[in-house]
Design a protein around this motif. Structure first.
Motif, PDB file in Angstrom:
ATOM      1  N   GLU A  89       0.808  -1.220   0.000  1.00 63.06           N
ATOM      2  CA  GLU A  89       0.000   0.000   0.000  1.00 63.06           C
ATOM      3  C   GLU A  89       0.841   1.271   0.000  1.00 63.06           C
ATOM      4  O   GLU A  89       0.531   2.239  -0.707  1.00 63.06           O
ATOM      5  N   LEU A  90       1.890   1.312   0.787  1.00 62.54           N
ATOM      6  CA  LEU A  90       2.754   2.502   0.814  1.00 62.54           C
ATOM      7  C   LEU A  90       3.390   2.725  -0.553  1.00 62.54           C
ATOM      8  O   LEU A  90       3.432   3.858  -1.051  1.00 62.54           O
ATOM      9  N   PHE A  91       3.882   1.670  -1.162  1.00 61.69           N
ATOM     10  CA  PHE A  91       4.451   1.769  -2.506  1.00 61.69           C
ATOM     11  C   PHE A  91       3.422   2.317  -3.492  1.00 61.69           C
ATOM     12  O   PHE A  91       3.730   3.215  -4.292  1.00 61.69           O
ATOM     13  N   ILE A  92       2.196   1.804  -3.450  1.00 65.27           N
ATOM     14  CA  ILE A  92       1.131   2.256  -4.349  1.00 65.27           C
ATOM     15  C   ILE A  92       0.863   3.743  -4.143  1.00 65.27           C
ATOM     16  O   ILE A  92       0.767   4.526  -5.110  1.00 65.27           O
ATOM     17  N   ASN A  93       0.755   4.172  -2.907  1.00 61.34           N
ATOM     18  CA  ASN A  93       0.449   5.571  -2.609  1.00 61.34           C
ATOM     19  C   ASN A  93       1.549   6.516  -3.093  1.00 61.34           C
ATOM     20  O   ASN A  93       1.261   7.616  -3.569  1.00 61.34           O
ATOM     21  N   LEU A  94       2.787   6.078  -2.997  1.00 59.13           N
ATOM     22  CA  LEU A  94       3.907   6.933  -3.410  1.00 59.13           C
ATOM     23  C   LEU A  94       4.054   7.012  -4.924  1.00 59.13           C
ATOM     24  O   LEU A  94       4.538   8.018  -5.451  1.00 59.13           O
ATOM     25  N   SER A  95       3.662   5.986  -5.635  1.00 65.19           N
ATOM     26  CA  SER A  95       3.883   5.931  -7.084  1.00 65.19           C
ATOM     27  C   SER A  95       2.625   6.204  -7.899  1.00 65.19           C
ATOM     28  O   SER A  95       2.660   6.220  -9.130  1.00 65.19           O
ATOM     29  N   LEU A  96       1.499   6.449  -7.234  1.00 65.68           N
ATOM     30  CA  LEU A  96       0.223   6.645  -7.916  1.00 65.68           C
ATOM     31  C   LEU A  96       0.219   7.914  -8.765  1.00 65.68           C
ATOM     32  O   LEU A  96       0.767   8.937  -8.371  1.00 65.68           O
ATOM     33  N   HIS A  97      -0.400   7.844  -9.932  1.00 66.09           N
ATOM     34  CA  HIS A  97      -0.579   9.023 -10.782  1.00 66.09           C
ATOM     35  C   HIS A  97      -1.838   8.849 -11.620  1.00 66.09           C
ATOM     36  O   HIS A  97      -2.398   7.741 -11.705  1.00 66.09           O
ATOM     37  N   THR A  98      -2.280   9.905 -12.250  1.00 71.72           N
ATOM     38  CA  THR A  98      -3.516   9.885 -13.025  1.00 71.72           C
ATOM     39  C   THR A  98      -3.345   9.116 -14.338  1.00 71.72           C
ATOM     40  O   THR A  98      -2.306   9.215 -14.991  1.00 71.72           O
ATOM     41  N   ILE A  99      -4.373   8.363 -14.714  1.00 70.04           N
ATOM     42  CA  ILE A  99      -4.439   7.726 -16.031  1.00 70.04           C
ATOM     43  C   ILE A  99      -5.415   8.538 -16.877  1.00 70.04           C
ATOM     44  O   ILE A  99      -6.587   8.674 -16.499  1.00 70.04           O
ATOM     45  N   PRO A 100      -4.977   9.094 -17.989  1.00 65.13           N
ATOM     46  CA  PRO A 100      -5.870   9.929 -18.793  1.00 65.13           C
ATOM     47  C   PRO A 100      -7.096   9.154 -19.274  1.00 65.13           C
ATOM     48  O   PRO A 100      -7.010   7.948 -19.534  1.00 65.13           O
ATOM     49  N   PRO A 101      -8.243   9.810 -19.394  1.00 65.95           N
ATOM     50  CA  PRO A 101      -9.437   9.139 -19.914  1.00 65.95           C
ATOM     51  C   PRO A 101      -9.198   8.582 -21.314  1.00 65.95           C
ATOM     52  O   PRO A 101      -8.407   9.140 -22.090  1.00 65.95           O
ATOM     53  N   ASN A 102      -9.844   7.469 -21.619  1.00 70.00           N
ATOM     54  CA  ASN A 102      -9.773   6.811 -22.932  1.00 70.00           C
ATOM     55  C   ASN A 102      -8.404   6.193 -23.227  1.00 70.00           C
ATOM     56  O   ASN A 102      -8.133   5.832 -24.377  1.00 70.00           O
TER      57      ASN A 102
END
Length: 321
Positions: A89-102
């Protein structure tokens, strides 16, 4: 006299059939799976910086060393058969970013084709082309209990224990990716796969489809791609693809299904220019169920294809004009 007695006793013990020779204990338990990828730390930190600097700078600044430490903390010094998705979970939170629509592209049995077609986020952004996915793509890793190092010799397989480091990583990565996906969702399946294009038990079926966010998705488009020269085992409206279509419709989604989507077929045919499966790309439209493609019609498709070939020829052979 006493020394002679003990000497005879020792010799008798050594030659006794009940004597068991001590075995050497290997502190690294041997598993059937391949071990940790050599130079893992250098590879993933390098991938991280390449991603935020070159592949997708829009994600903003990320501390790649901190992300690596969070990734490693999930499985190091732990029983390799007792790693849970929540450990990442910590890894996911630190590396998370937006995925553009479509841009989201899900898949089964098409890994290399998906990465080639997505072109490192230029066309689409499958899980392996996110920062999270780049940490694990084509890599292997595990630790061991009471040891702060990696096991480079072997790692447990999913058959041996499901809660291993790699399996749990892709579970939480898949769930996170599915929850973030928005707009038009694309799914690429392999119509020549033994066992069906859509495995009813697998990462896509178990850890992605159930986590689609209905309020974020406008429609879903499925591409069923046959291998060049391979059998047509599954296609739109039949077999396991039909099972997927019915599942998604039951969930309330608008579905379009296309057999051998032409843009992907063009890419596949680059390596099979003279194969009979590729002779139709210049004259026949993709077979589609559901929404009607605007480029259906033989003469219009041939015209577009001719213009496309002329354009590529001009770029490749007359770059200065």
């Amino acid at each position: 006299m006493m020394n002679s007695f003990f000497l005879f006793l020792l010799v008798g013990l050594l030659f006794s059939k009940d004597y068991v020779k001590p075995t050497k204990i290997d502190r690294k338990k041997k598993w059937k799976g391949e071990g940790t990828t050599p130079n893992l730390e250098s590879i993933v930190i390098g991938r991280c910086y390449e991603y935020i600097r070159i592949v997708n700078p829009s994600v903003g600044e990320k501390n790649c060393t901190e992300i690596w430490e969070a990734f490693k903390k999930a499985f190091i010094n732990k029983d390799p058969c007792n790693i849970l998705p929540s450990d990442y979970e910590l890894f996911i939170n630190l590396s998370l970013h937006t995925i553009p629509p479509n841009k989201s592209l899900f898949w089964e049995n098409n890994h290399l084709l998906v990465t080639s077609y997505s072109d490192r986020t230029r066309r689409h952004m499958p899980l392996c082309d996110t920062l999270i996915g780049s940490f694990g793509d084509f890599l292997n890793w595990c630790g061991q209990a009471n040891d702060t190092g990696f096991n480079y010799d072997s790692c447990p397989t999913t058959e041996k224990c499901e809660n291993n480091a790699v399996e749990s990583f892709w579970k939480i990565a898949s769930i996170t990716y599915a929850k973030q996906s928005a707009g038009v969702i694309y799914i690429m399946l392999n119509g020549s796969a033994i066992g069906g294009a859509y495995p009813v038990k697998g990462f896509f079926a178990d850890y992605e489809v159930p986590y689609f966010q209905k309020d974020r998705i406008s429609r879903i488009e499925i591409w069923v791609m046959d291998d060049i020269g391979g059998p047509d085992l599954d296609s739109c409206g039949r077999g396991s693809v039909q099972i997927l279509e019915e599942r998604l419709k039951t969930m309330g989604y608008d579905i379009t299904c296309i057999d051998n989507y032409k843009s992907v077929l063009l890419l596949k045919c680059l390596d099979y220019l003279n194969h009979s499966d590729c002779s139709i790309i210049s004259s026949a439209p993709s077979t589609q169920r559901g929404l009607v493609s605007p480029d259906r019609g033989g003469s219009w498709s041939r015209l577009i294809y001719t213009i496309f070939v002329a354009f590529v020829f001009e770029i490749c052979f007359n770059p200065l004009n």
